[in-house]
Design a protein around this motif. Structure first.
Motif, PDB file in Angstrom:
ATOM      1  N   GLY A 265       0.776  -1.244   0.000  1.00  6.63           N
ATOM      2  CA  GLY A 265       0.000   0.000   0.000  1.00  6.63           C
ATOM      3  C   GLY A 265       0.803   1.287   0.000  1.00  6.63           C
ATOM      4  O   GLY A 265       0.249   2.369  -0.119  1.00  6.63           O
ATOM      5  N   MET A 266       2.131   1.218   0.158  1.00  8.82           N
ATOM      6  CA  MET A 266       2.977   2.420   0.151  1.00  8.82           C
ATOM      7  C   MET A 266       2.548   3.450   1.195  1.00  8.82           C
ATOM      8  O   MET A 266       2.651   4.654   0.985  1.00  8.82           O
ATOM      9  CB  MET A 266       2.996   3.080  -1.240  1.00  8.82           C
ATOM     10  N   LYS A 267       2.028   2.963   2.285  1.00  9.86           N
ATOM     11  CA  LYS A 267       1.666   3.861   3.386  1.00  9.86           C
ATOM     12  C   LYS A 267       2.533   3.518   4.600  1.00  9.86           C
ATOM     13  O   LYS A 267       3.001   2.393   4.729  1.00  9.86           O
ATOM     14  CB  LYS A 267       0.190   3.689   3.752  1.00  9.86           C
ATOM     15  N   ALA A 268       2.698   4.496   5.500  1.00  8.05           N
ATOM     16  CA  ALA A 268       3.544   4.286   6.662  1.00  8.05           C
ATOM     17  C   ALA A 268       3.167   2.985   7.366  1.00  8.05           C
ATOM     18  O   ALA A 268       1.971   2.701   7.510  1.00  8.05           O
ATOM     19  CB  ALA A 268       3.393   5.464   7.629  1.00  8.05           C
ATOM     20  N   PRO A 269       4.120   2.198   7.785  1.00  2.58           N
ATOM     21  CA  PRO A 269       5.567   2.487   7.760  1.00  2.58           C
ATOM     22  C   PRO A 269       6.258   2.119   6.446  1.00  2.58           C
ATOM     23  O   PRO A 269       7.471   2.276   6.348  1.00  2.58           O
ATOM     24  CB  PRO A 269       6.095   1.593   8.886  1.00  2.58           C
ATOM     25  N   VAL A 270       5.515   1.635   5.438  1.00  2.00           N
ATOM     26  CA  VAL A 270       6.172   1.238   4.187  1.00  2.00           C
ATOM     27  C   VAL A 270       6.392   2.472   3.311  1.00  2.00           C
ATOM     28  O   VAL A 270       5.430   3.170   2.959  1.00  2.00           O
ATOM     29  CB  VAL A 270       5.317   0.209   3.406  1.00  2.00           C
ATOM     30  N   SER A 271       7.654   2.740   2.966  1.00  3.03           N
ATOM     31  CA  SER A 271       7.935   3.956   2.208  1.00  3.03           C
ATOM     32  C   SER A 271       8.607   3.691   0.864  1.00  3.03           C
ATOM     33  O   SER A 271       8.715   4.583   0.034  1.00  3.03           O
ATOM     34  CB  SER A 271       8.826   4.886   3.031  1.00  3.03           C
ATOM     35  N   MET A 272       9.073   2.456   0.666  1.00  2.00           N
ATOM     36  CA  MET A 272       9.790   2.176  -0.585  1.00  2.00           C
ATOM     37  C   MET A 272       9.059   1.103  -1.390  1.00  2.00           C
ATOM     38  O   MET A 272       8.465   0.182  -0.830  1.00  2.00           O
ATOM     39  CB  MET A 272      11.223   1.708  -0.287  1.00  2.00           C
ATOM     40  N   LEU A 273       9.165   1.210  -2.720  1.00  2.74           N
ATOM     41  CA  LEU A 273       8.452   0.271  -3.587  1.00  2.74           C
ATOM     42  C   LEU A 273       8.898  -1.170  -3.357  1.00  2.74           C
ATOM     43  O   LEU A 273       8.107  -2.106  -3.488  1.00  2.74           O
ATOM     44  CB  LEU A 273       8.657   0.666  -5.053  1.00  2.74           C
ATOM     45  N   ASP A 274      10.189  -1.351  -3.022  1.00  2.02           N
ATOM     46  CA  ASP A 274      10.681  -2.698  -2.791  1.00  2.02           C
ATOM     47  C   ASP A 274      10.569  -3.088  -1.316  1.00  2.02           C
ATOM     48  O   ASP A 274      11.100  -4.115  -0.901  1.00  2.02           O
ATOM     49  CB  ASP A 274      12.131  -2.840  -3.267  1.00  2.02           C
ATOM     50  N   ALA A 275       9.915  -2.231  -0.538  1.00  2.00           N
ATOM     51  CA  ALA A 275       9.683  -2.455   0.899  1.00  2.00           C
ATOM     52  C   ALA A 275      10.965  -2.420   1.733  1.00  2.00           C
ATOM     53  O   ALA A 275      10.957  -2.795   2.887  1.00  2.00           O
ATOM     54  CB  ALA A 275       8.915  -3.756   1.163  1.00  2.00           C
ATOM     55  N   HIS A 276      12.066  -1.926   1.116  1.00  3.86           N
ATOM     56  CA  HIS A 276      13.308  -1.778   1.881  1.00  3.86           C
ATOM     57  C   HIS A 276      13.244  -0.497   2.700  1.00  3.86           C
ATOM     58  O   HIS A 276      12.262   0.238   2.662  1.00  3.86           O
ATOM     59  CB  HIS A 276      14.520  -1.750   0.928  1.00  3.86           C
ATOM     60  N   GLU A 277      14.364  -0.233   3.376  1.00  2.75           N
ATOM     61  CA  GLU A 277      14.463   0.942   4.228  1.00  2.75           C
ATOM     62  C   GLU A 277      14.388   2.229   3.409  1.00  2.75           C
ATOM     63  O   GLU A 277      14.877   2.266   2.273  1.00  2.75           O
ATOM     64  CB  GLU A 277      15.828   0.881   4.919  1.00  2.75           C
ATOM     65  N   PHE A 278      13.851   3.283   4.011  1.00  2.00           N
ATOM     66  CA  PHE A 278      13.674   4.537   3.275  1.00  2.00           C
ATOM     67  C   PHE A 278      15.001   5.148   2.853  1.00  2.00           C
ATOM     68  O   PHE A 278      15.951   5.216   3.633  1.00  2.00           O
ATOM     69  CB  PHE A 278      12.902   5.555   4.127  1.00  2.00           C
ATOM     70  N   ASN A 279      15.058   5.600   1.610  1.00  2.00           N
ATOM     71  CA  ASN A 279      16.186   6.377   1.107  1.00  2.00           C
ATOM     72  C   ASN A 279      15.621   7.395   0.117  1.00  2.00           C
ATOM     73  O   ASN A 279      15.064   7.033  -0.918  1.00  2.00           O
ATOM     74  CB  ASN A 279      17.204   5.445   0.417  1.00  2.00           C
ATOM     75  N   GLY A 280      15.767   8.680   0.452  1.00  2.00           N
ATOM     76  CA  GLY A 280      15.128   9.739  -0.336  1.00  2.00           C
ATOM     77  C   GLY A 280      15.591   9.777  -1.781  1.00  2.00           C
ATOM     78  O   GLY A 280      14.781   9.924  -2.704  1.00  2.00           O
ATOM     79  N   ALA A 281      16.915   9.639  -1.992  1.00  2.00           N
ATOM     80  CA  ALA A 281      17.448   9.696  -3.364  1.00  2.00           C
ATOM     81  C   ALA A 281      16.936   8.510  -4.179  1.00  2.00           C
ATOM     82  O   ALA A 281      16.574   8.651  -5.350  1.00  2.00           O
ATOM     83  CB  ALA A 281      18.968   9.706  -3.335  1.00  2.00           C
ATOM     84  N   LYS A 282      16.889   7.355  -3.528  1.00  2.00           N
ATOM     85  CA  LYS A 282      16.411   6.156  -4.226  1.00  2.00           C
ATOM     86  C   LYS A 282      14.908   6.261  -4.512  1.00  2.00           C
ATOM     87  O   LYS A 282      14.440   5.834  -5.572  1.00  2.00           O
ATOM     88  CB  LYS A 282      16.729   4.920  -3.399  1.00  2.00           C
ATOM     89  N   ALA A 283      14.170   6.851  -3.556  1.00  2.00           N
ATOM     90  CA  ALA A 283      12.721   6.996  -3.761  1.00  2.00           C
ATOM     91  C   ALA A 283      12.443   7.816  -5.030  1.00  2.00           C
ATOM     92  O   ALA A 283      11.525   7.513  -5.799  1.00  2.00           O
ATOM     93  CB  ALA A 283      12.075   7.663  -2.551  1.00  2.00           C
ATOM     94  N   TYR A 284      13.262   8.856  -5.246  1.00  2.00           N
ATOM     95  CA  TYR A 284      13.109   9.658  -6.478  1.00  2.00           C
ATOM     96  C   TYR A 284      13.391   8.807  -7.709  1.00  2.00           C
ATOM     97  O   TYR A 284      12.608   8.782  -8.662  1.00  2.00           O
ATOM     98  CB  TYR A 284      14.061  10.861  -6.432  1.00  2.00           C
ATOM     99  N   LYS A 285      14.507   8.103  -7.684  1.00  2.00           N
ATOM    100  CA  LYS A 285      14.888   7.300  -8.860  1.00  2.00           C
ATOM    101  C   LYS A 285      13.845   6.211  -9.126  1.00  2.00           C
ATOM    102  O   LYS A 285      13.466   5.971 -10.269  1.00  2.00           O
ATOM    103  CB  LYS A 285      16.273   6.684  -8.641  1.00  2.00           C
ATOM    104  N   ASP A 286      13.367   5.572  -8.065  1.00  2.00           N
ATOM    105  CA  ASP A 286      12.313   4.555  -8.212  1.00  2.00           C
ATOM    106  C   ASP A 286      11.049   5.155  -8.836  1.00  2.00           C
ATOM    107  O   ASP A 286      10.407   4.548  -9.692  1.00  2.00           O
ATOM    108  CB  ASP A 286      11.938   3.953  -6.849  1.00  2.00           C
ATOM    109  N   SER A 287      10.709   6.369  -8.380  1.00  2.00           N
ATOM    110  CA  SER A 287       9.481   6.993  -8.903  1.00  2.00           C
ATOM    111  C   SER A 287       9.624   7.287 -10.397  1.00  2.00           C
ATOM    112  O   SER A 287       8.663   7.206 -11.160  1.00  2.00           O
ATOM    113  CB  SER A 287       9.146   8.282  -8.131  1.00  2.00           C
ATOM    114  N   LYS A 288      10.856   7.621 -10.809  1.00  2.00           N
ATOM    115  CA  LYS A 288      11.062   7.896 -12.241  1.00  2.00           C
ATOM    116  C   LYS A 288      11.061   6.597 -13.054  1.00  2.00           C
ATOM    117  O   LYS A 288      10.648   6.591 -14.215  1.00  2.00           O
ATOM    118  CB  LYS A 288      12.369   8.672 -12.473  1.00  2.00           C
TER     119      LYS A 288
END
Ligand code: LMG
Ligand code: NDP
Ligand code: PMR
Length: 437
Positions: A265-288
């Motif tokens: 569901g991509m809702k807290a506490p899940v923040s990453m598409l691969d369900a790994h730990e949050f990383n802001g730079a990676k979250a951007y790249k994943d979104s692209k």
């Protein structure tokens, strides 16, 4: 002036008077579509010498012709002359603003600037020198499903056709995951942020809002009398969909896994598409990555049936935009110089705007499913590309330089966006998320 401006017009037709169209064509319409220039000019010139009664009569005839063309929408040449309409998300700064400016200045396009900050967008448009009658700012916060729906309603209320949609808005939180500089807690990142619907914010604003927007506007694009209607979705080299390029090898790398986080569901506490730990730079790249997958899936589902052209673009490294507003000041200061002198991947905002405008308006960028990737200058760490090798000019003139895009066909798109089954999975899971509220 001709009385048709107030005529109720259906959504198939530009709600525009001939006078308006001629006026716009007069400042710079020569570049694209002489037909609307001629049509507009004739529409007005043909009526100029007539008496008031004759003008009213002629205007009624035009009106009838318009209504008639509504009943026969499949005959494109029946459509009255007028500007084409493009929606650009995130047009209040950077690439979106510069593309809006370029398209509006061509005299051929009416630009709907879909922005979250109305005042900022108005100010930016004025400062960019855009004519008041060449654009309209409509509120749209992509990080809220409801706002996206309201935007589409507001657009429909304008009774305008839609000829192109540009999914450009994005946010980037490069330091959000950092525990601190030198000491834990010192300038620590704030962790993930969440959209109005509770999804991780880079995923929501950069991708999910656009997913919903594309779906809600698909019918409008289908009805466009401009062939082909287009939908351009911004990608990037750092999403690593374009094979072995240095720009796509800098950690953290994009990784969407099998969308385990999205399934949750991509809702807290899940923040990453691969369900790994949050990383802001990676979250951007994943979104692209998701943006490029969205383009692929739209192409697969709808191109053949509708003729709409879906493409993606990496315009080069526009190192001075608001995208880096949350990066360290030191980074902001060195990044442009680094890309100008070391990688040669740098592109100015104006030039990037022209590259995006070309993907909207130029017939050379109308192959659906394509990923147009800026190759950079020859031999400098960009992917190069055959045409780039021949390009020796440094301050590159647009018309000379367009060949430096490396075009990937839909089947050549690689990396995390390669797998078609995963593109489908992303689509299905996204549908669930946007219908959830
Ligand atoms: C991550 O760090 C962060 O962890 C993450 O939170 C997020 O912020 C993310 O993508 C954003 O970055 C990446 C980190 C690791 O990169 C850095 O820390 C470097 C920051 C430097 C930013 C650019 C400014 C460079 C300033 C150089 C000075 C130039 C000034 C002008 C030039 C004048 C010259 C005449 O990065 C790495 O791990 C890097 C290693 C990547 C390996 C991949 C391939 C290596 C290939 C090596 C080719 C070398 C090319 C030349 C490099 C020259 C570098 C100066
Ligand atoms: P900017 O920050 O200058 O522009 C991003 C725009 O998106 C801004 O207008 C911003 O609005 C808007 N925006 C952000 N969040 C939302 C939201 N929730 N709802 C509506 N609008 C929103 O960055 P760029 O011009 O650099 O980025 C434009 C696109 O280009 C992005 O898709 C990016 O991924 C892509 N790109 C950029 C590269 C670069 O080097 N800069 C390289 C490759 C791709 P506001 O003004 O209110 O903040
Ligand atoms: Mg990168 C040709 C090499 C190249 C290209 C095209 C880019 C594009 N970058 C390249 C090289 C390098 N970068 C190298 C060698 C380094 C290590 C010094 C490097 C570092 C770096 C950082 C820290 N680069 C970055 C960052 C960012 O924070 C930007 C980012 O990853 O945003 C997600 C970024 C970018 N580099 C690019 C491009 C286009 C970006 C920015 C934005 C984007 O991908 O949309």
């Amino acid at each position: 002036s001709v009385a048709t401006a107030s005529t109720p017009v259906t959504r198939n037709l530009p709600a525009q008077s001939f006078a308006e169209s001629a006026q716009h064509s007069a400042h710079g319409g020569a570049q694209l579509g002489a037909s609307s220039f001629l049509g507009g000019a004739l529409g007005v010139a043909g009526l100029a010498g007539l008496s008031r009664r004759q003008r009213t009569k002629a205007a009624r005839k035009l009106q009838t012709a318009r209504q008639f063309s509504v009943q026969l929408p499949s005959i494109p040449f029946m459509a009255p002359p007028g500007k084409k309409t493009v929606i650009i998300t995130g047009a209040s700064s950077g690439l979106g603003l510069n593309a809006a400016k370029e398209l509006a200045a061509s005299g051929e396009w009416y630009v709907i600037m879909a922005c979250r900050d109305f005042q900022k967008a108005e100010k930016a448009a004025k400062e960019a020198g855009m004519f008041a009658d060449s654009y309209e700012v409509l509120h749209c916060d992509l990080a809220s499903n409801r706002s996206v729906r309201h935007f589409v309603d507001a657009f429909h209320a304008m009774n305008r056709p839609l000829d192109a949609l540009v999914c450009n808005a994005a946010v980037y939180f490069p330091n959000a995951h950092k525990p601190g500089i030198f000491l834990p807690g010192l300038f620590a990142g704030e962790g993930p942020r969440w959209s109005a619907d509770g999804h991780e914010l880079s995923f929501a604003a950069n991708y999910l809002g656009h997913f919903l927007l594309c779906n809600l506007l698909l019918e409008d694009l289908k009805r466009s009398t401009v062939k082909p209607a287009r939908c351009v979705i911004l990608g990037t080299v750092t999403a690593t969909v374009n094979g072995a390029e240095l720009g796509g090898m800098i950690p953290p790398l994009a990784h969407v896994g099998n969308f385990e986080g999205l399934e949750k569901g991509m809702k807290a506490p899940v923040s990453m598409l691969d369900a790994h730990e949050f990383n802001g730079a990676k979250a951007y790249k994943d979104s692209k990555v998701c943006d490029v997958m969205l383009m692929k899936e739209l192409h697969r589902r709808y191109h053949q049936e509708t003729g709409i052209v879906f493409t993606s673009l990496y315009p080069g490294c526009i190192a001075e935009t608001g995208l880096f507003r949350e990066h360290y000041p030191l980074f902001q200061n060195l990044f442009p110089a680094f890309h100008k002198t070391v990688t040669k991947a740098y592109v100015s905002q104006e030039e990037a705007g022209r590259r995006l405008a070309a993907c909207v308006a130029d017939e050379r960028y109308a192959t659906s499913g394509s990923y147009y990737s800026w190759g950079g200058e020859a031999g400098t760490g960009g992917s190069g590309g055959k045409d780039a090798v021949e390009n020796k000019d440094k301050e590159l003139d647009w018309f000379m330089n367009y060949g430096s895009f490396r075009t990937l066909t839909v089947d050549e798109i690689g990396g995390e966006a390669a797998d078609d089954a995963r593109c489908r999975k992303l689509w299905d899971l996204s549908e669930r998320l946007v219908q959830a509220r």
